[in-house]
Design an enzyme around this catalytic site. Structure first.
Site, PDB file in Angstrom:
ATOM      1  CG  HIS A 138      97.536  31.402 -58.587  1.00  0.00           C
ATOM      2  ND1 HIS A 138      96.633  30.359 -58.559  1.00  0.00           N
ATOM      3  CD2 HIS A 138      96.935  32.381 -59.299  1.00  0.00           C
ATOM      4  CE1 HIS A 138      95.546  30.694 -59.214  1.00  0.00           C
ATOM      5  NE2 HIS A 138      95.707  31.916 -59.684  1.00  0.00           N
ATOM      6  CB  SER A 143      95.019  32.253 -62.998  1.00  0.00           C
ATOM      7  OG  SER A 143      94.577  31.024 -62.508  1.00  0.00           O
TER       8      SER A 143
END
Length: 234
Positions: free
Chosen positions: A140, A117
């Site tokens: 993501h 992330s």
């Protein structure tokens, strides 16, 4: 007990306290006699809200002043960043990444375990990045919790935040922004999420990370970067 032994004990005590408190330590016992600051980004990056006491966290209010001290220090020759993070607060993570990227001192990052992330921008923010073969990186879309007042406005705001992240990653790695966005929106890989998980060698092939390697390779690369900088100044 001699004064020299007392000094060594005090120094060792201080180093242990630094490691326990903030995961930071000064590496200065190398053959080159370089002063290298070690910074660990572990667990979840904590932003404006405090996380539960049972969570492993890296607090940005500790990291930012430390990075400013490193930049200002005459004695510090370089910075080694160790990452094993699930991500966390977007703005806090980006703030840390921007600070690392703007340092004039040589920097090397090493991803161990995971750099997921918002850990991705922090990993690529260094002058040179390494990842161990068994580590993974998850790319993501931005997530948000809480109530949405205006759905379209919130969506546009999230798009802007996402664009800031992908632009930063693209400008500090060899991976084009379009490819980052493709991997970010892949629906075929993650069971409970949209995105892509890259293993060590895959991250290098994609151009996200510079090279696979461990602590030995990371330190040797940092020594070379320090030598190069010192040669340019002399």
């Amino acid at each position: 007990m001699s004064e020299e032994k007392n000094e060594k004990l005090d120094k060792s005590r201080q180093q242990n306290e630094q490691i326990e408190e903030m995961g930071q330590v000064l590496l200065e016992e190398n053959e080159k006699e370089y002063h290298i600051q070690l910074l660990s980004i572990i667990g979840e990056v904590e932003g404006h809200e405090c996380l539960p006491n049972n969570s492993k966290t890296t607090k940005y209010e500790h990291v930012l002043p430390k990075l400013a001290m490193i930049e200002d220090s005459k004695e510090t020759d370089g910075l080694l960043i160790l990452l094993n993070t699930v991500g966390g607060d977007v703005e806090a993570g980006l703030a840390i990444a921007e600070m690392i990227a703007s340092l004039s001192k040589p920097t090397v990052s090493l991803v161990l375990g995971g750099g997921h992330s918002i850990g991705v921008p922090m990993a690529v923010s260094a002058d040179y990045s390494y990842i161990v073969p068994s580590a993974t990186m998850v790319i993501h879309p931005v997530r948000s919790n809480g109530m949405f007042i205006g759905v379209m406005q919130t969506y546009r705001n999230m798009e802007k935040i996402q664009d800031r992240i992908t632009r930063f990653i693209a400008s500090h790695s060899k991976m084009p922004q379009k490819r980052i966005e493709q991997l970010m929106l892949d629906t075929s890989q993650l069971v409970k999420d949209v995105g892509t998980m890259l293993e060590g060698e895959e991250a290098v092939k994609e151009g996200l990370i510079d090279e696979t390697g461990g602590i030995c390779q990371a330190l040797h690369k940092l020594y070379k970067l320090i030598e190069k900088e010192k040669a340019q100044k002399s």
